[in-house]
Design a protein around this motif. Structure first.
Motif, mmCIF file in Angstrom:
data_model
loop_
_atom_site.group_PDB
_atom_site.id
_atom_site.type_symbol
_atom_site.label_atom_id
_atom_site.label_comp_id
_atom_site.label_asym_id
_atom_site.label_seq_id
_atom_site.Cartn_x
_atom_site.Cartn_y
_atom_site.Cartn_z
ATOM 1 N N GLN A 161 -14.634 -23.079 -7.058
ATOM 2 C CA GLN A 161 -15.047 -24.350 -7.653
ATOM 3 C C GLN A 161 -13.927 -25.380 -7.546
ATOM 4 O OE1 GLN A 161 -16.269 -23.183 -11.605
ATOM 5 N NE2 GLN A 161 -18.409 -22.979 -10.992
ATOM 6 N N LEU A 162 -12.709 -24.955 -7.802
ATOM 7 C CA LEU A 162 -11.559 -25.857 -7.685
ATOM 8 C C LEU A 162 -11.408 -26.361 -6.259
ATOM 9 C CD1 LEU A 162 -8.973 -27.162 -8.870
ATOM 10 C CD2 LEU A 162 -7.782 -25.050 -8.267
ATOM 11 N N ALA A 163 -11.542 -25.462 -5.299
ATOM 12 C CA ALA A 163 -11.415 -25.852 -3.890
ATOM 13 C C ALA A 163 -12.466 -26.890 -3.528
ATOM 14 C CB ALA A 163 -11.549 -24.624 -2.985
ATOM 15 N N LYS A 164 -13.696 -26.651 -3.925
ATOM 16 C CA LYS A 164 -14.770 -27.597 -3.604
ATOM 17 C C LYS A 164 -14.549 -28.939 -4.297
ATOM 18 C CE LYS A 164 -18.180 -24.054 -2.605
ATOM 19 N NZ LYS A 164 -19.446 -23.422 -3.000
ATOM 20 N N GLN A 165 -14.120 -28.897 -5.539
ATOM 21 C CA GLN A 165 -13.868 -30.136 -6.279
ATOM 22 C C GLN A 165 -12.733 -30.936 -5.625
ATOM 23 O OE1 GLN A 165 -12.335 -29.498 -10.204
ATOM 24 N NE2 GLN A 165 -12.682 -31.601 -10.858
ATOM 25 N N GLN A 166 -11.646 -30.271 -5.266
ATOM 26 C CA GLN A 166 -10.522 -30.971 -4.651
ATOM 27 C C GLN A 166 -10.889 -31.521 -3.272
ATOM 28 O OE1 GLN A 166 -7.090 -28.409 -4.899
ATOM 29 N NE2 GLN A 166 -6.751 -28.918 -7.022
ATOM 30 N N ARG A 167 -11.718 -30.787 -2.554
ATOM 31 C CA ARG A 167 -12.145 -31.292 -1.239
ATOM 32 C C ARG A 167 -13.013 -32.542 -1.409
ATOM 33 N NH1 ARG A 167 -14.224 -27.826 3.868
ATOM 34 N NH2 ARG A 167 -13.963 -29.475 5.376
ATOM 35 N N ARG A 168 -13.905 -32.524 -2.403
ATOM 36 C CA ARG A 168 -14.727 -33.715 -2.668
ATOM 37 C C ARG A 168 -13.844 -34.917 -2.986
ATOM 38 N NH1 ARG A 168 -17.553 -30.450 -6.481
ATOM 39 N NH2 ARG A 168 -19.016 -29.240 -5.284
ATOM 40 N N ILE A 169 -12.839 -34.705 -3.803
ATOM 41 C CA ILE A 169 -11.931 -35.797 -4.176
ATOM 42 C C ILE A 169 -11.197 -36.324 -2.948
ATOM 43 C CG2 ILE A 169 -9.814 -36.357 -5.461
ATOM 44 C CD1 ILE A 169 -10.889 -34.389 -7.655
ATOM 45 N N ALA A 170 -10.721 -35.414 -2.095
ATOM 46 C CA ALA A 170 -10.006 -35.842 -0.884
ATOM 47 C C ALA A 170 -10.915 -36.650 0.041
ATOM 48 C CB ALA A 170 -9.451 -34.623 -0.146
ATOM 49 N N ILE A 171 -12.134 -36.178 0.233
ATOM 50 C CA ILE A 171 -13.094 -36.889 1.097
ATOM 51 C C ILE A 171 -13.453 -38.233 0.471
ATOM 52 C CG2 ILE A 171 -15.445 -36.850 2.023
ATOM 53 C CD1 ILE A 171 -15.100 -33.758 2.264
ATOM 54 N N ALA A 172 -13.694 -38.234 -0.837
ATOM 55 C CA ALA A 172 -14.054 -39.474 -1.528
ATOM 56 C C ALA A 172 -12.934 -40.502 -1.432
ATOM 57 C CB ALA A 172 -14.386 -39.182 -2.992
ATOM 58 N N THR A 173 -11.708 -40.061 -1.611
ATOM 59 C CA THR A 173 -10.556 -40.963 -1.508
ATOM 60 C C THR A 173 -10.463 -41.550 -0.115
ATOM 61 O OG1 THR A 173 -9.367 -39.705 -3.199
ATOM 62 C CG2 THR A 173 -8.049 -41.127 -1.771
ATOM 63 N N GLU A 174 -10.639 -40.696 0.877
ATOM 64 C CA GLU A 174 -10.573 -41.149 2.271
ATOM 65 C C GLU A 174 -11.666 -42.169 2.582
ATOM 66 O OE1 GLU A 174 -11.352 -38.798 6.278
ATOM 67 O OE2 GLU A 174 -9.523 -38.124 5.260
ATOM 68 N N ARG A 175 -12.846 -41.961 2.029
ATOM 69 C CA ARG A 175 -13.982 -42.858 2.301
ATOM 70 C C ARG A 175 -14.074 -44.024 1.326
ATOM 71 N NH1 ARG A 175 -19.018 -39.000 2.869
ATOM 72 N NH2 ARG A 175 -20.050 -40.970 2.428
ATOM 73 N N GLY A 176 -13.268 -43.983 0.250
ATOM 74 C CA GLY A 176 -13.294 -45.065 -0.731
ATOM 75 C C GLY A 176 -14.525 -45.062 -1.609
ATOM 76 N N VAL A 177 -15.032 -43.853 -1.913
ATOM 77 C CA VAL A 177 -16.200 -43.721 -2.781
ATOM 78 C C VAL A 177 -15.866 -42.773 -3.927
ATOM 79 C CG1 VAL A 177 -17.846 -44.170 -0.910
ATOM 80 C CG2 VAL A 177 -17.188 -41.812 -1.437
ATOM 81 N N ALA A 178 -16.746 -42.698 -4.899
ATOM 82 C CA ALA A 178 -16.550 -41.783 -6.025
ATOM 83 C C ALA A 178 -16.846 -40.344 -5.590
ATOM 84 C CB ALA A 178 -17.469 -42.172 -7.178
ATOM 85 N N PRO A 179 -16.148 -39.360 -6.156
ATOM 86 C CA PRO A 179 -16.417 -37.950 -5.816
ATOM 87 C C PRO A 179 -17.870 -37.546 -6.071
ATOM 88 C CG PRO A 179 -14.372 -38.138 -7.040
ATOM 89 C CD PRO A 179 -15.006 -39.497 -7.059
ATOM 90 N N GLU A 180 -18.508 -38.190 -7.035
ATOM 91 C CA GLU A 180 -19.903 -37.874 -7.327
ATOM 92 C C GLU A 180 -20.807 -38.174 -6.129
ATOM 93 O OE1 GLU A 180 -17.953 -39.826 -9.379
ATOM 94 O OE2 GLU A 180 -17.596 -38.269 -10.875
ATOM 95 N N VAL A 181 -20.448 -39.211 -5.361
ATOM 96 C CA VAL A 181 -21.216 -39.548 -4.159
ATOM 97 C C VAL A 181 -21.153 -38.385 -3.169
ATOM 98 C CG1 VAL A 181 -21.329 -41.102 -2.164
ATOM 99 C CG2 VAL A 181 -20.883 -42.029 -4.461
ATOM 100 N N ILE A 182 -19.975 -37.843 -2.988
ATOM 101 C CA ILE A 182 -19.795 -36.708 -2.063
ATOM 102 C C ILE A 182 -20.570 -35.505 -2.577
ATOM 103 C CG2 ILE A 182 -18.113 -35.189 -0.942
ATOM 104 C CD1 ILE A 182 -17.970 -38.259 -0.191
ATOM 105 N N GLU A 183 -20.496 -35.269 -3.875
ATOM 106 C CA GLU A 183 -21.228 -34.139 -4.465
ATOM 107 C C GLU A 183 -22.732 -34.292 -4.248
ATOM 108 O OE1 GLU A 183 -21.314 -31.625 -8.649
ATOM 109 O OE2 GLU A 183 -20.369 -33.589 -8.598
#
Length: 194
Positions: A161-183
């Protein structure tokens, strides 16, 4: 924004590596002459001597004093580096098992079989690789099957769960969107697969 974040991360990693090299020299000088079979006992004795308030932890001031007694005056950045690298539970202090792990890693002496920090470090490296996109979710799942042999089901689930959450945050940061969008995108992709 992503470029600034990358530069900050690179700078922090450089400083951490420098601090760890200097710390390694000190610990090798301090513990290097002790026979391996006496190392755990000596590490525990040393830890208790540095734990001035007998809390069972080395807080920042005690860490600073400990390294001062070994011959160096650490800066705040040095202590930050040690905590980043060896404070496995991220509580801002070093426990005896974390201290023993730190000394053994620096001395390049095998940790004890039950070393929780080694397990956490192993998981942490897979999380970092997953977040960086170096390994796929399938690879992560395969590795967690191996981890399940030495960790509880809850620990493995939490690590995933931590790995998936951190990956979402990294992708969201890179794309300039909220992690919830990635989720939400992941959920939609999962529904399409089913």
């Amino acid at each position: 924004r992503a470029q600034v974040l990358r530069e900050d991360i690179a700078s922090t990693l450089h400083l951490s590596h420098k601090t760890l090299r200097e710390t390694s020299k000190l610990l090798i000088q301090y513990f290097g002459r002790i026979p391996p079979h006496q190392l755990s006992e000596r590490i525990a004795y040393t830890f208790r001597a540095f734990d001035k308030d007998q809390s069972g932890y080395l807080e920042r001031l005690e860490l600073s004093s400990a390294f001062a007694e070994m011959g160096t005056r650490p800066k705040d950045e040095d202590i930050d580096g040690w905590l980043e690298e060896f404070d496995a539970d991220s509580d801002g202090r070093i426990s005896l098992p974390e201290f023993e792990h730190m000394v053994r890693v620096v001395l390049n002496v095998s940790c004890l079989p039950h070393c929780e920090q080694c397990k956490r470090g192993f998981v942490s490296q897979f999380v970092k690789d997953f977040v960086a996109g170096k390994i796929s979710e399938e690879d992560l799942a395969t590795e967690t099957e191996e981890l399940a042999k030495t960790m509880s089901e809850v620990e493995v689930r939490d690590a995933l769960q931590l790995a998936k959450q951190q990956r979402r945050i990294a992708i969201a940061t890179e794309r300039g969107v909220a992690p919830e969008v990635i989720e939400e995108e992941e959920r939609a992709a999962e529904e399409e697969r089913v």
